[in-house]
Write a protein that holds these residues in place. Structure first.
Motif, PDB file in Angstrom:
ATOM      1  N   GLY A 509     -30.557 -27.347 -15.539  1.00 59.07           N
ATOM      2  CA  GLY A 509     -31.742 -26.735 -16.121  1.00 59.07           C
ATOM      3  C   GLY A 509     -32.070 -27.294 -17.478  1.00 59.07           C
ATOM      4  O   GLY A 509     -31.399 -28.204 -17.993  1.00 59.07           O
ATOM      5  N   GLU A 552     -36.347 -23.852 -17.243  1.00 60.21           N
ATOM      6  CA  GLU A 552     -36.092 -24.162 -15.843  1.00 60.21           C
ATOM      7  C   GLU A 552     -34.598 -24.058 -15.579  1.00 60.21           C
ATOM      8  O   GLU A 552     -33.786 -24.470 -16.417  1.00 60.21           O
ATOM      9  N   SER A 554     -31.634 -23.989 -12.003  1.00 54.54           N
ATOM     10  CA  SER A 554     -31.364 -23.915 -10.570  1.00 54.54           C
ATOM     11  C   SER A 554     -29.862 -23.939 -10.348  1.00 54.54           C
ATOM     12  O   SER A 554     -29.111 -24.520 -11.144  1.00 54.54           O
ATOM     13  N   ASP A 568     -33.723 -20.912  -7.813  1.00 54.95           N
ATOM     14  CA  ASP A 568     -34.267 -21.562  -8.999  1.00 54.95           C
ATOM     15  C   ASP A 568     -35.291 -20.640  -9.641  1.00 54.95           C
ATOM     16  O   ASP A 568     -35.854 -19.746  -8.987  1.00 54.95           O
TER      17      ASP A 568
END
Length: 686
Positions: A509, A552, A554, A568
């Motif tokens: 991420g 972000e 995942s 995610d």
């Protein structure tokens, strides 16, 4: 009845596409030895933080090493994103939204910035069209034959000019071959269908070596056609229906939102151990409607065409200073007509060219770098009674350098660009020159366990374009009377970005935090006055502040052999303020949250995704509130043959038929986003 017909058509097309896929696969097997090799694993569209992002730097950095936010669409991720316009295709990426002007025209918005601050490139060269003039003008770019799309969020001014202060979208189309294909030939076929607007799409490309010669030929083509898009319920928003009620409110179908696109390209390259040099010629044509406006009047349509010639080469060198020379040049003749029934209202013409040369330095110890030059010319005019722009001529010339010093876990980066811009308009006796200087620097530290922390600072300058300086007239597409300001000066931005990234281990991420202060930020401000029955939108300069973040992450919840359950999530936000008036800037995207869960195995992947867009109630004067929306998407990707490059994707977008209106759109109260859309895509590679 219409729904049953669309369902029947979808079922028929599924069968037809599957039959075509089998036939094409059998043909591909005869042409590619690769097709005879067992496929050990399939890339199901994840964006690898280790992959190279060529748009971010001529030094070829990994996404992990880039201090700005980046995104990449390729493979199945690109297949899933394919849409009638590039704005909608990129809308799910972190920090990216869209202008939302119907199916025909939607440009991406990055961190709240759009228009002439975001450069859309085709292989590193601008689209050479009229898309920055107005949000109803479609960019001359198509993703149906693209191989990859790279997005750089934040200033990319050093490499791509002062019109990239907000970011870059680079479509890598492969129309000029850079290497000989394995076994002499390679290519692909894409066939697609979307139920919402009865969308039909087909695209194909082929690279073929000419015997044992160093020549490689390329050809590709695409076609897309849609009917009017559908929504669940009323087309106009509740606020607009209350303030301006109609006797017969449109609902269900968005009139005049259909489109047709087609294009063809031919190219050739000479390839050898020394590098490659090639050229291509492309013809694109698009006809689409502009939705919204008075439902009792015939809507406006845009009929555009572009002929484009490109040259690209990369030469390996063996000198004391440089190891590689990269050249890129594009020329285009663009025209579009705004049709009011059978009558041509306004014609927009743009003949332009752009060229760039990058010289990559030979590494000297821990130091690597590149220097380059870029030039752009634009001869633009709008012809017609409703033209709001005089004929103008714009020339830009820039010199740039980027340098990187690697010191163990530390990396230092720096760069600079000097650019000169001239804008002339003889009809109004206008001639102004601008000189821009942009600088950036950054430092990063690689930590044990796959972590990287970094910070970057930039000072960029942008000159106002011809539209901001010289506009004066009614613009029906945006429902405004646009006025420029010939006295506008340079826009200066001082910004910083902090990044933290993680790769490897249980979680991948990144987190990006950004802040930018603008002196003389140029934007369109609604004045409250009216002219020709339209609200006046005045281009004006103010001091402004932008800040926000993108997250972000995942991870795999479970993994066994080739099977895995992955989750995610992403979160992004931007807040923009006119600091002189202490007011919000207009058309800013709200907080957006994305979350998904998927199940993957070698030949099959399924995914369910929820996208929550918050309410935008932080509005500029005379701007209305935009309600939030929750959208449910799902997809199934199937690779029916383990030894063939064949994939079949079934995707559902907006499965709950949510009413979605974009705070970033001029038409948000008149036109919502599409309702439920069931999409099918067959891709065959060989």
């Amino acid at each position: 009845m219409a729904g049953k017909m669309r369902t029947a058509a979808l079922a028929g097309l599924m069968g037809g596409l599957f039959t075509a896929g089998v036939a094409l696969t059998q043909s591909a097997a005869a042409q590619s030895a690769v097709a005879q090799t067992q496929v050990a694993a399939v890339d199901h569209g994840g964006s690898d933080i280790e992959e190279v992002v060529v748009t971010a730097s001529p030094l070829g950095p990994r996404r992990f090493d880039v201090l700005q936010g980046t995104s990449v669409l390729s493979g199945e991720a690109l297949d899933k994103a394919l849409s009638a316009n590039i704005g909608e295709a990129l809308d799910r990426l972190p920090g990216v939204s869209q202008t939302g002007f119907g199916q025909g025209a939607s440009r991406p918005i990055i961190r709240g910035l759009g228009g002439d601050r975001i450069r859309i490139l085709v292989g590193g060269i601008g689209t050479i069209d009229a898309s920055t003039t107005s949000p109803d003008h479609a960019p001359a770019v198509e993703l149906a034959t693209a191989k990859r799309v790279e997005v750089v969020r934040g200033p990319a001014t050093l490499l791509y000019g002062s019109n990239a202060t907000g970011g870059v979208v680079n479509v890598l189309d492969g129309r000029i071959p850079v290497a000989k294909p394995d076994n002499g030939a390679s290519g692909m076929v894409r066939l697609g269908y979307g139920s919402n607007a009865d969308e039909r799409m087909g695209a194909t490309s082929l690279d073929a070596a000419v015997g044992t010669s160093p020549v490689v030929l390329h050809v590709d083509g695409y076609w897309r056609k849609t009917d009017d898009m559908h929504v669940d319920g009323f087309v106009r928003s509740a606020a607009l229906r209350a303030s301006d009620p109609l006797a017969d409110e449109p609902r269900g179908k968005v009139e005049n939102s259909d489109l047709e696109q087609k294009g063809v390209t031919g190219g050739a390259s000479v390839v050898g151990d020394w590098g490659f040099l090639g050229a291509s010629i492309t013809r694109d044509e698009t006809n689409y409607g502009i939705p919204g406006g008075d439902p009792d009047e015939e809507g406006t349509r845009i009929d555009l065409g572009q002929t484009r010639v490109d040259l690209m080469g990369e030469i390996n060198m063996d000198t004391a200073l440089f190891e590689t020379a990269r050249v890129r040049f594009g020329w285009a003749d663009y025209e579009h007509k705004e049709m009011e029934g059978e009558e041509v209202g306004t014609r927009f013409l743009n003949k332009g060219w752009e060229g760039r040369l990058e010289m990559v330095q030979k590494r000297q110890g821990d130091l690597s770098g590149a220097v380059g030059v870029q030039a752009t010319h634009r001869d633009f005019q709008a012809i017609g009674e409703e033209s709001f722009l005089p004929k103008s001529d714009t020339l830009q010339l820039g010199l740039f350098t980027v340098q990187r010093l690697d010191l163990g876990p530390w990396a230092l980066e720096a760069g600079g660009r000097v650019e000169r811009q001239t804008v002339k308009a003889d009809a109004v006796d206008f001639d102004r020159d601008f000189t821009m200087i942009s600088l950036s620097t950054g430092v990063s530290y690689t930590l044990p366990g796959g972590w990287l922390a970094g910070v970057s600072l930039s000072r960029t300058e942008r000159a106002p374009n011809a539209e901001e300086l010289l506009s004066d007239g009614p613009h029906d597409a945006t429902r405004t009377y646009e006025r420029g300001d010939a006295s506008l000066g340079k826009e200066t931005a001082l910004g910083g970005e902090v990044t933290l990234k993680k790769t490897g281990g249980p979680v991948d991420g990144s987190v990006n935090l950004f802040y930018t202060h603008y002196d003389d930020f140029v934007f369109e401000r609604l004045t409250g006055a009216e002219e020709d029955g339209l609200p006046v939108a005045q281009f004006t300069a103010t001091d402004a502040r932008f800040w926000g973040f993108e997250l972000e992450a995942s991870t795999a919840l479970w993994r066994q052999g080739d099977k895995a359950v992955t989750v995610d999530a992403g979160l992004d936000y931007v807040r923009a303020t006119d600091t002189e008036r202490d007011q919000p800037l207009p058309r800013m995207p709200p907080l957006s949250l994305r979350g998904g869960i998927g199940y993957e195995m070698t030949q099959l992947a399924t995914r369910v995704e929820v996208v929550r867009t918050g309410r935008q109630d932080r509005n500029a004067p005379l701007e209305t509130e935009t309600k939030g929306a929750t959208v449910l998407n799902a997809s199934i990707d199937w690779h029916p043959f383990a030894d063939r490059d064949v994939s079949l994707m079934l995707e559902g977008r907006n499965l709950t038929d949510e009413e979605v209106r974009l705070a970033t759109s001029f038409l948000k109260d008149e036109v919502p986003q599409p309702g439920r859309d069931i999409r099918l895509l067959l891709k065959v590679g060989f």
